[in-house]
Enzyme design. Structure first.
Site, PDB file in Angstrom:
ATOM      1  N   VAL A   1       0.825  -1.204   0.000  1.00 50.33           N
ATOM      2  CA  VAL A   1       0.000   0.000   0.000  1.00 50.33           C
ATOM      3  C   VAL A   1       0.861   1.257   0.000  1.00 50.33           C
ATOM      4  CG1 VAL A   1      -1.705   1.323   1.307  1.00 50.33           C
ATOM      5  CG2 VAL A   1      -1.899  -1.168   1.172  1.00 50.33           C
TER       6      VAL A   1
ATOM      7  N   ASP B   1      10.209   3.311   6.512  1.00 45.01           N
ATOM      8  CA  ASP B   1       9.880   1.932   6.867  1.00 45.01           C
ATOM      9  C   ASP B   1      10.916   1.444   7.866  1.00 45.01           C
ATOM     10  OD1 ASP B   1       8.021  -0.450   5.289  1.00 45.01           O
ATOM     11  OD2 ASP B   1       9.604  -1.125   6.649  1.00 45.01           O
TER      12      ASP B   1
ATOM     13  N   THR C   1      -2.551  -4.389   9.467  1.00 45.88           N
ATOM     14  CA  THR C   1      -3.375  -4.645  10.646  1.00 45.88           C
ATOM     15  C   THR C   1      -3.840  -6.103  10.585  1.00 45.88           C
ATOM     16  OG1 THR C   1      -5.183  -3.605   9.390  1.00 45.88           O
ATOM     17  CG2 THR C   1      -4.163  -2.316  11.150  1.00 45.88           C
TER      18      THR C   1
ATOM     19  N   THR D   1      -6.461  -0.770   7.478  1.00 45.71           N
ATOM     20  CA  THR D   1      -7.828  -1.237   7.691  1.00 45.71           C
ATOM     21  C   THR D   1      -8.077  -1.498   9.169  1.00 45.71           C
ATOM     22  OG1 THR D   1      -7.850  -2.267   5.509  1.00 45.71           O
ATOM     23  CG2 THR D   1      -9.517  -2.990   7.081  1.00 45.71           C
TER      24      THR D   1
ATOM     25  N   CYS E   1      -6.253  -9.037   3.159  1.00 47.16           N
ATOM     26  CA  CYS E   1      -7.482  -8.250   3.274  1.00 47.16           C
ATOM     27  C   CYS E   1      -8.731  -9.096   3.465  1.00 47.16           C
ATOM     28  CB  CYS E   1      -7.643  -7.357   2.042  1.00 47.16           C
ATOM     29  SG  CYS E   1      -6.393  -6.064   1.918  1.00 47.16           S
TER      30      CYS E   1
ATOM     31  N   ARG F   1       1.277 -13.500   2.027  1.00 47.20           N
ATOM     32  CA  ARG F   1       0.557 -13.238   3.264  1.00 47.20           C
ATOM     33  C   ARG F   1      -0.731 -14.054   3.352  1.00 47.20           C
ATOM     34  NH1 ARG F   1      -0.043  -6.861   3.075  1.00 47.20           N
ATOM     35  NH2 ARG F   1      -0.524  -7.441   0.914  1.00 47.20           N
TER      36      ARG F   1
END
Length: 422
Positions: A16, A34, A84, A125, A265, A331
């Site tokens: 993102v 980062d 998250t 999110t 997600c 992920r």
């Protein structure tokens, strides 16, 4: 703003944050931060391990990169784009966003000291209320500043789809929200400068947070329905793909498909909403039913593959480990769950993936990728993730990798002539 210049710092340079930072850097002085120093070193060398930004775009970008918070210059906007995830109990894990918030707290203190009133925008999110009820007070505690006076909050949900070259950050509609009407307009102007898709001003920060979490929950529930009918039709010896081919001729039939639901997600965000619902005393039955169906899909596929061999263990080549085709993103890969379910039934499983990072696969799942896997033969060859390289090879190539009487299996119905599909 106290001055016309807009300086931006983006915190978190993953799938993102990096595309957003590169887009912003075309219009504004932008710093990308980062905590992963290896990630920053790779980006300095022109390599984006996510595959979202190519070497040429990185070289042309004016984006400043750093792994040191002390090197980030005072800014007017601080945009948080960190992950998250959920914990082992499938509850929201806000530890990463809280750590990033603490870092931003020190940054906004420095910005305020030179006369700025910075805006902190969250893209991560979360469930409704996190930005104002958790992040805002934490920023106040770390910075010693007053929220709504010395700094302000905003939320603009990310909509990055890994590997999608059509719905990129510079083309999509960005939902924006702000703590005050003035902040809302500042945030809208910032994002409107980098996307041709325009901005949508949400009624509140909570409304923007909620919009993001239901976008993915809706997809999850629709896919869960597809997975359930695949299981029902499997008992009837009826191909779900044949059924869907017929049903999709109706103009308003939604074109979802069954499969493993992984990634950061769709397989995660519904738990944020269900968690908050339970805190409020509501039983989120539809959301959790969808999650249960999708989380159990790998086990069901393994059982069906095992049954296809007469409940006898054998050698299995699994093609693809990433959570979706043509991306390196590992992920929350449900293919890893499928591999473990096959192993639990006694199968010897070999995994091949041209996009996945071997070190990451070993670290995240304890799986050793075999680059030479296509040189051997197996009792079952399963196309789990239809990467373009596999589709270009075609079914005949994979049939040559089968032992006599072996099975060519295709999880997503992408190969013509497979022996087994959902």
């Amino acid at each position: 703003m106290a001055h016309s210049r807009r300086d931006v710092t983006v915190i978190g340079l993953g799938y993102v944050g990096l595309p957003l930072a590169v887009a912003l850097a075309r219009q504004f002085p932008t710093t990308g931060f980062d905590v992963d120093s290896r990630r920053i070193a790779e980006l300095h060398d022109g390599h984006d391990r996510t595959g979202e930004i190519d070497r040429e775009r990185l070289a042309d970008s004016k984006l400043s990169l750093t792994a040191s918070a002390d090197e980030c210059p005072p800014s007017d906007f601080y945009i948080v784009t960190v992950p998250t995830p959920i914990d082992g109990d499938k509850r929201p894990d806000l530890s990463i966003v809280e750590a990033a918030t603490r870092t931003v707290g020190t940054m906004i203190a420095a910005a305020h000291a030179e006369g700025r009133r910075p805006i902190v925008v969250y893209e991560s999110t979360v469930y409704p209320g996190v930005t104002e009820d958790i992040c805002g007070p934490l920023l106040e505690k770390v910075s010693g500043l007053a929220c709504g006076e010395d700094f302000f909050l905003a939320y603009s949900p990310e909509r990055i789809n890994p590997g999608d070259r059509e719905h990129t950050i510079d083309r999509i509609t960005k939902v924006v929200s702000g703590q005050t009407p003035e902040v809302l307009e500042d945030v809208a102007a910032l994002y409107d400068a980098v996307t041709s898709g325009g901005v949508f001003r949400a009624a509140s920060i909570r409304a923007a947070e909620a919009a993001k979490v239901i976008e993915n929950a809706q997809r999850d529930i629709n896919i869960a329905f597809m997975n359930e009918i695949a299981q029902i039709f499997g008992r009837m010896d009826l191909s779900v793909w044949d059924v869907l081919a017929a049903a999709r001729t109706k103009w308003n039939f939604l074109p979802f498909a069954p499969g493993l639901v992984g990634g950061h997600c769709i397989g995660v965000d519904p738990y944020y909403l269900s968690h908050r619902a339970e805190e409020l005393g509501h039983d989120p039955r539809v959301i959790l039913a969808g999650r249960s169906t999708n989380d159990g899909m790998a086990e069901w596929v393994a059982e069906r593959l095992h049954a296809a061999r007469g409940d006898k263990a054998g050698s299995v080549l699994v093609l693809g480990l990433t959570f979706k085709e043509d991306v390196p993103d590992l992920r929350n890969s449900k293919v890893a769950d499928l591999v473990e379910a096959l192993k639990a039934r006694g199968h010897v499983v070999t995994v091949h993936d041209p996009h996945a990072d071997a070190d990451e696969a070993l670290h995240e799942y304890g799986l050793q990728l075999d680059g030479g896997a296509l040189e051997h033969t197996y009792d079952t060859v399963l196309l789990a993730v239809p990467h373009r390289e596999y589709l270009a090879m075609g079914a005949d190539v994979f049939r040559e990798r089968l032992e006599p009487g072996g099975t060519l299996a295709d999880l997503k119905g992408a190969l013509e002539g497979a022996d087994w599909t959902l």
